[in-house]
Scaffold this active site. Sequence first.
Site, PDB file in Angstrom:
ATOM      1  N   ASP A  48       0.817  -1.218   0.000  1.00 38.49           N
ATOM      2  CA  ASP A  48       0.000   0.000   0.000  1.00 38.49           C
ATOM      3  C   ASP A  48       0.848   1.264   0.000  1.00 38.49           C
ATOM      4  O   ASP A  48       1.934   1.289   0.576  1.00 38.49           O
ATOM      5  CB  ASP A  48      -0.923  -0.036   1.239  1.00 38.49           C
ATOM      6  CG  ASP A  48      -2.031   0.985   1.138  1.00 38.49           C
ATOM      7  OD1 ASP A  48      -2.409   1.362   0.003  1.00 38.49           O
ATOM      8  OD2 ASP A  48      -2.525   1.422   2.197  1.00 38.49           O
ATOM      9  N   HIS A  72       2.672   3.614  -9.025  1.00 42.26           N
ATOM     10  CA  HIS A  72       2.435   2.191  -9.320  1.00 42.26           C
ATOM     11  C   HIS A  72       3.633   1.567 -10.037  1.00 42.26           C
ATOM     12  O   HIS A  72       3.991   0.419  -9.791  1.00 42.26           O
ATOM     13  CB  HIS A  72       1.154   2.021 -10.145  1.00 42.26           C
ATOM     14  CG  HIS A  72      -0.090   2.402  -9.391  1.00 42.26           C
ATOM     15  ND1 HIS A  72      -0.310   2.001  -8.098  1.00 42.26           N
ATOM     16  CD2 HIS A  72      -1.161   3.156  -9.728  1.00 42.26           C
ATOM     17  CE1 HIS A  72      -1.465   2.493  -7.672  1.00 42.26           C
ATOM     18  NE2 HIS A  72      -2.001   3.197  -8.640  1.00 42.26           N
ATOM     19  N   LEU A  79       9.836 -21.120  -4.524  1.00 41.68           N
ATOM     20  CA  LEU A  79       8.840 -20.224  -3.924  1.00 41.68           C
ATOM     21  C   LEU A  79       7.494 -20.301  -4.665  1.00 41.68           C
ATOM     22  O   LEU A  79       7.448 -20.299  -5.893  1.00 41.68           O
ATOM     23  CB  LEU A  79       9.369 -18.779  -4.008  1.00 41.68           C
ATOM     24  CG  LEU A  79       8.415 -17.658  -3.597  1.00 41.68           C
ATOM     25  CD1 LEU A  79       8.197 -17.633  -2.091  1.00 41.68           C
ATOM     26  CD2 LEU A  79       8.956 -16.295  -4.065  1.00 41.68           C
TER      27      LEU A  79
HETATM   28  C1  IPE Z   1      -5.416  -2.502  -0.182  1.00 40.88           C
HETATM   29  O1  IPE Z   1      -5.073  -1.175  -0.372  1.00 40.88           O
HETATM   30  C2  IPE Z   1      -5.409  -3.226  -1.492  1.00 40.88           C
HETATM   31  C3  IPE Z   1      -4.104  -3.439  -2.105  1.00 40.88           C
HETATM   32  C4  IPE Z   1      -2.946  -3.101  -1.593  1.00 40.88           C
HETATM   33  C5  IPE Z   1      -4.138  -4.107  -3.374  1.00 40.88           C
HETATM   34  P1  IPE Z   1      -6.155  -0.046  -0.571  1.00 40.88           P
HETATM   35  O2  IPE Z   1      -5.427   1.227  -0.807  1.00 40.88           O
HETATM   36  O3  IPE Z   1      -7.129  -0.443  -1.605  1.00 40.88           O
HETATM   37  O4  IPE Z   1      -6.892  -0.041   0.845  1.00 40.88           O
HETATM   38  P2  IPE Z   1      -7.710   1.101   1.573  1.00 40.88           P
HETATM   39  O5  IPE Z   1      -8.703   1.620   0.582  1.00 40.88           O
HETATM   40  O6  IPE Z   1      -6.759   2.172   1.984  1.00 40.88           O
HETATM   41  O7  IPE Z   1      -8.317   0.433   2.748  1.00 40.88           O
HETATM   42  C1  IPE Z   2      -1.340   0.291  -3.503  1.00 41.49           C
HETATM   43  O1  IPE Z   2      -1.150   1.661  -3.474  1.00 41.49           O
HETATM   44  C2  IPE Z   2      -1.651  -0.245  -4.884  1.00 41.49           C
HETATM   45  C3  IPE Z   2      -3.046  -0.648  -5.072  1.00 41.49           C
HETATM   46  C4  IPE Z   2      -3.976  -0.645  -4.146  1.00 41.49           C
HETATM   47  C5  IPE Z   2      -3.418  -1.122  -6.397  1.00 41.49           C
HETATM   48  P1  IPE Z   2      -2.363   2.659  -3.537  1.00 41.49           P
HETATM   49  O2  IPE Z   2      -2.736   2.888  -4.955  1.00 41.49           O
HETATM   50  O3  IPE Z   2      -3.463   2.210  -2.644  1.00 41.49           O
HETATM   51  O4  IPE Z   2      -1.723   3.997  -2.956  1.00 41.49           O
HETATM   52  P2  IPE Z   2      -2.321   4.914  -1.833  1.00 41.49           P
HETATM   53  O5  IPE Z   2      -2.669   4.030  -0.675  1.00 41.49           O
HETATM   54  O6  IPE Z   2      -3.521   5.581  -2.421  1.00 41.49           O
HETATM   55  O7  IPE Z   2      -1.238   5.878  -1.520  1.00 41.49           O
HETATM   56 MG    MG Z   3      -3.976   2.474  -0.706  1.00 40.06          MG
END
Ligand code: IPE
Ligand code: IPE
Ligand code: MG
Length: 247
Positions: A12, A29, A123
Site C-alpha cells: 500500500d 504504481h 517459492l
Molecule cells: C489494499 O489497499 C489493497 C491493495 C494493496 C491491493 P487499498 O489502498 O485499496 O486499501 P484502503 O482503501 O486504503 O483500505
Molecule cells: C497500492 O497503493 C496499490 C493498489 C492498491 C493497487 P495505492 O494505490 O493504494 O496507494 P495509496 O494508498 O492511495 O497511496
Molecule cells: Mg492504498
Amino acid sequence: MDTPRHVAIIMDGNGRWAQMRNRPRTYGHLAGARAAKKIITSAATAGLKNLTLFAFSTENWSRPETEVRFLMRLLAHQILREQKNLMKNNIRFRTIGELSRMPAPVRDIVEQTVAMTAGNNGLNLVFALSYGGRQEIIRAARELAEKVSAGELKVENIDESLFANQLESSFLPDPDLIIRTSGEERLSNFFLWQAAYSEILVFNKFWPEFTSDDFKYAMNIFSQRERRFGRVSVAAPLTPAHTVATL
Ligand code: IPE
Ligand code: IPE
Ligand code: MG
C-alpha cells in the site's frame, strides 16, 4: 530462527508516494512494481515457501477508470516481463481472486504464466488479483450449500478444515505474517478467514520505499514474536501469587 511458512504483503501507498513527489499516482504504481520485483527475489533467496502479494482488491475496481486501466496494463506487462526470471529462480506463479473480472489480455498472460511455472517447486508466488476476503468466503459458502442441497454433504460435517478447503486459497497455509506498508493499520478485506492468527506488521513507509532490508527486518521481528494461539505462554508461567487460590 522461526521462519514463516507464508508471508503475505498488502502493498500500500503507491499513490501517496507519487503525490508527495508531485507526480501522478501511476508513477507510484510503476515504482511499486519495481519494489515488488525486489521483494520477490529476496523471498526466493531467503528460501521462503509461500509469498502472497495483494496487488488489486475487489474494491479497487471502484477507482477512476484511467487508474484501473493503467494498473491492468502494468500487471500484464510486469508478469510477462518476469516470466524468464520466474523460470530461472524456480518460482511457481499462482493467483487468487476473480480472474474472470480481469481484462482478457491480463487473464491470458496470467494463465500462460501459471501453466508455464506449474512444475517449479521453489517459492510459491501468489498474486491476489481482484481479490476480496468476503467474496472468497461467500463463494465457499455457496459451494458448500450447493453440495448440501445436492445431498453430497451433511451440514454437521462442515467444520473449520472443510470450510478452509473450500476456499480458493486452500492450497496455501494460513499466512504466518501479514505485512502492510504506508502506516495503515487495517486488512482492507484481505485474507479475512486466513488472518485469524496471523502476526501483523505495519511499516510506516510507502510501498515503493520498501526494501529487501525491510523484508529481512520483518522476518527477524516475526521470529521474536510469541504466538500463543489462545493458549498461555510457556515462556512466562504464572507465579503462585496469581493463582486462583489467592483470589
Ligand atoms: C489494499 O489497499 C489493497 C491493495 C494493496 C491491493 P487499498 O489502498 O485499496 O486499501 P484502503 O482503501 O486504503 O483500505
Ligand atoms: C497500492 O497503493 C496499490 C493498489 C492498491 C493497487 P495505492 O494505490 O493504494 O496507494 P495509496 O494508498 O492511495 O497511496
Ligand atoms: Mg492504498
